[in-house]
Design a protein around this motif. Sequence first.
Motif, PDB file in Angstrom:
ATOM      1  N   VAL A 269       6.269 -10.643   4.204  1.00 30.62           N
ATOM      2  CA  VAL A 269       6.914 -10.366   2.916  1.00 30.62           C
ATOM      3  C   VAL A 269       7.583  -8.988   2.959  1.00 30.62           C
ATOM      4  O   VAL A 269       7.147  -8.098   3.704  1.00 30.62           O
ATOM      5  N   PRO A 270       8.638  -8.796   2.174  1.00 32.69           N
ATOM      6  CA  PRO A 270       9.304  -7.478   2.128  1.00 32.69           C
ATOM      7  C   PRO A 270       8.495  -6.483   1.284  1.00 32.69           C
ATOM      8  O   PRO A 270       7.652  -6.864   0.481  1.00 32.69           O
ATOM      9  N   VAL A 271       8.799  -5.190   1.498  1.00 28.69           N
ATOM     10  CA  VAL A 271       8.173  -4.114   0.719  1.00 28.69           C
ATOM     11  C   VAL A 271       9.274  -3.389  -0.052  1.00 28.69           C
ATOM     12  O   VAL A 271      10.349  -3.106   0.491  1.00 28.69           O
ATOM     13  N   SER A 272       9.004  -3.112  -1.319  1.00 28.59           N
ATOM     14  CA  SER A 272       9.988  -2.383  -2.139  1.00 28.59           C
ATOM     15  C   SER A 272       9.274  -1.279  -2.911  1.00 28.59           C
ATOM     16  O   SER A 272       8.043  -1.256  -3.001  1.00 28.59           O
ATOM     17  N   ILE A 273      10.061  -0.381  -3.479  1.00 27.80           N
ATOM     18  CA  ILE A 273       9.488   0.722  -4.245  1.00 27.80           C
ATOM     19  C   ILE A 273      10.305   0.916  -5.520  1.00 27.80           C
ATOM     20  O   ILE A 273      11.536   0.717  -5.537  1.00 27.80           O
ATOM     21  N   SER A 274       9.621   1.269  -6.552  1.00 23.92           N
ATOM     22  CA  SER A 274      10.297   1.508  -7.826  1.00 23.92           C
ATOM     23  C   SER A 274      11.144   2.779  -7.739  1.00 23.92           C
ATOM     24  O   SER A 274      10.919   3.642  -6.883  1.00 23.92           O
ATOM     25  N   THR A 275      12.110   2.878  -8.627  1.00 30.53           N
ATOM     26  CA  THR A 275      12.969   4.063  -8.644  1.00 30.53           C
ATOM     27  C   THR A 275      12.132   5.288  -8.960  1.00 30.53           C
ATOM     28  O   THR A 275      11.356   5.295  -9.930  1.00 30.53           O
ATOM     29  N   PRO A 276      12.227   6.321  -8.113  1.00 30.21           N
ATOM     30  CA  PRO A 276      11.412   7.522  -8.361  1.00 30.21           C
ATOM     31  C   PRO A 276      11.935   8.315  -9.550  1.00 30.21           C
ATOM     32  O   PRO A 276      12.975   8.011 -10.127  1.00 30.21           O
ATOM     33  N   GLY A 277      11.198   9.365  -9.880  1.00 32.39           N
ATOM     34  CA  GLY A 277      11.592  10.215 -10.998  1.00 32.39           C
ATOM     35  C   GLY A 277      12.798  11.077 -10.648  1.00 32.39           C
ATOM     36  O   GLY A 277      13.418  10.915  -9.595  1.00 32.39           O
TER      37      GLY A 277
ATOM     38  N   ILE B 265       5.811  -7.043  -1.830  1.00 30.92           N
ATOM     39  CA  ILE B 265       4.861  -6.003  -2.222  1.00 30.92           C
ATOM     40  C   ILE B 265       5.652  -4.880  -2.872  1.00 30.92           C
ATOM     41  O   ILE B 265       6.543  -4.294  -2.252  1.00 30.92           O
ATOM     42  N   ASP B 266       5.336  -4.623  -4.117  1.00 35.01           N
ATOM     43  CA  ASP B 266       6.028  -3.568  -4.866  1.00 35.01           C
ATOM     44  C   ASP B 266       5.137  -2.334  -4.971  1.00 35.01           C
ATOM     45  O   ASP B 266       3.988  -2.427  -5.442  1.00 35.01           O
ATOM     46  N   ILE B 267       5.652  -1.209  -4.513  1.00 28.40           N
ATOM     47  CA  ILE B 267       4.958   0.073  -4.707  1.00 28.40           C
ATOM     48  C   ILE B 267       5.351   0.569  -6.087  1.00 28.40           C
ATOM     49  O   ILE B 267       6.481   1.028  -6.317  1.00 28.40           O
ATOM     50  N   THR B 268       4.421   0.416  -7.009  1.00 27.45           N
ATOM     51  CA  THR B 268       4.742   0.670  -8.419  1.00 27.45           C
ATOM     52  C   THR B 268       4.429   2.091  -8.862  1.00 27.45           C
ATOM     53  O   THR B 268       4.817   2.495  -9.962  1.00 27.45           O
ATOM     54  N   ASP B 269       3.738   2.856  -8.029  1.00 26.91           N
ATOM     55  CA  ASP B 269       3.405   4.235  -8.420  1.00 26.91           C
ATOM     56  C   ASP B 269       4.671   5.076  -8.546  1.00 26.91           C
ATOM     57  O   ASP B 269       5.563   5.022  -7.678  1.00 26.91           O
ATOM     58  N   GLN B 270       4.753   5.819  -9.629  1.00 27.72           N
ATOM     59  CA  GLN B 270       5.892   6.703  -9.852  1.00 27.72           C
ATOM     60  C   GLN B 270       5.763   7.945  -8.970  1.00 27.72           C
ATOM     61  O   GLN B 270       4.690   8.555  -8.891  1.00 27.72           O
ATOM     62  N   ILE B 271       6.830   8.277  -8.268  1.00 26.99           N
ATOM     63  CA  ILE B 271       6.823   9.476  -7.434  1.00 26.99           C
ATOM     64  C   ILE B 271       7.383  10.626  -8.252  1.00 26.99           C
ATOM     65  O   ILE B 271       8.527  10.586  -8.730  1.00 26.99           O
TER      66      ILE B 271
END
Length: 329
Positions: A240-248, A281-287
């Motif tokens: 599966v692909p890995v993505s990340i939410s838009t950071p701050g 897999i979504d990395i949902t933690d805000q950076i």
Amino acid sequence: MTMSRKSEFVKNIFTKNIGLKVFSIVLAALIWLVIVNISDPVKTVTVSGIPIQIRDASSLAKRNMVYDVTSKKTVKITVSGKRSVISDLTEDDFTAYASLKEVSIVDSAPVEVVANKRSIDSAITISSKSVNTVTVKVEKLKTMTYPLDVKFKGKPEGGYVASANGMSFKEVKVEAPKSIHKKIGSVVAVCDVEDAHKDFDRKCRIRALDKNGHMMDTRHIYFNKTNVRIYVHLKQEKTVPVSISTPGKPKKGYKVSSIKLSKDKVRLVGEAELLDEIERIDITDQINLSGKKDTITVEFDLNKYIPRDVTLLDDPKIGVTIEIKKKKR
């Protein structure tokens, strides 16, 4: 010729000129010896590569000890004898051995070399040996208990990954010298899963691995049980692909110019119904980029973002690099 004359004749044969007759006999013997030594002289030869046998090892085993020969394991000898006897001698005509009966007292044992045939042994002289003693390292055996793991060999059919669903026992006792115990990294059951396409169970051989994960020599390693029954369950594999939410937002006057992941996809293992529900897999933690004006890298553990009964085949650590640049006016 009368009887008396015959007796006199025979008597003269043995008594007349007796000194000359004795001399003649001695001379004939000497001539014979010279001829024999000329035609079959005494020679000296070298015989190499005679393997040194170890005898009486059972005396150590009775004392719960093992040994290793740390010196040369073959011997070369110098042999003298008649040419007719020694000209064709090879290492196969001799036996070299060392007895371990007294080796616990000293760390060496004397080497003896004998001819295999009595006829040869009595006709030759062994004047020298290249090895007079063998050096032996003796160690006492020690028993330790190790947890038992499973090491799979081969690959199941495409789309499947093998996992151990149980075993008939989980610990094994290992008897070995202390020096070997220090090298043992783990004890495993080696289970062949080549082309497997359904769950199964079978007896698998137990082996010791060193600290680098390599199979160890089984000499001087004794298991209280040599096989264990492993129950193998085949789970499915999915990429599966890995993505990340838009950071701050970074510092005022700066912007995020790019976001790069150290890997963009990973392999998951689990039951089919669980994997069907995972598309990515979504990395949902805000950076938090507040006050940032330089490129940063943040590391995440992907185990946090997948269901409990799903495992990662790949390294769960992933790096996220966020490039920050000054805005153009």
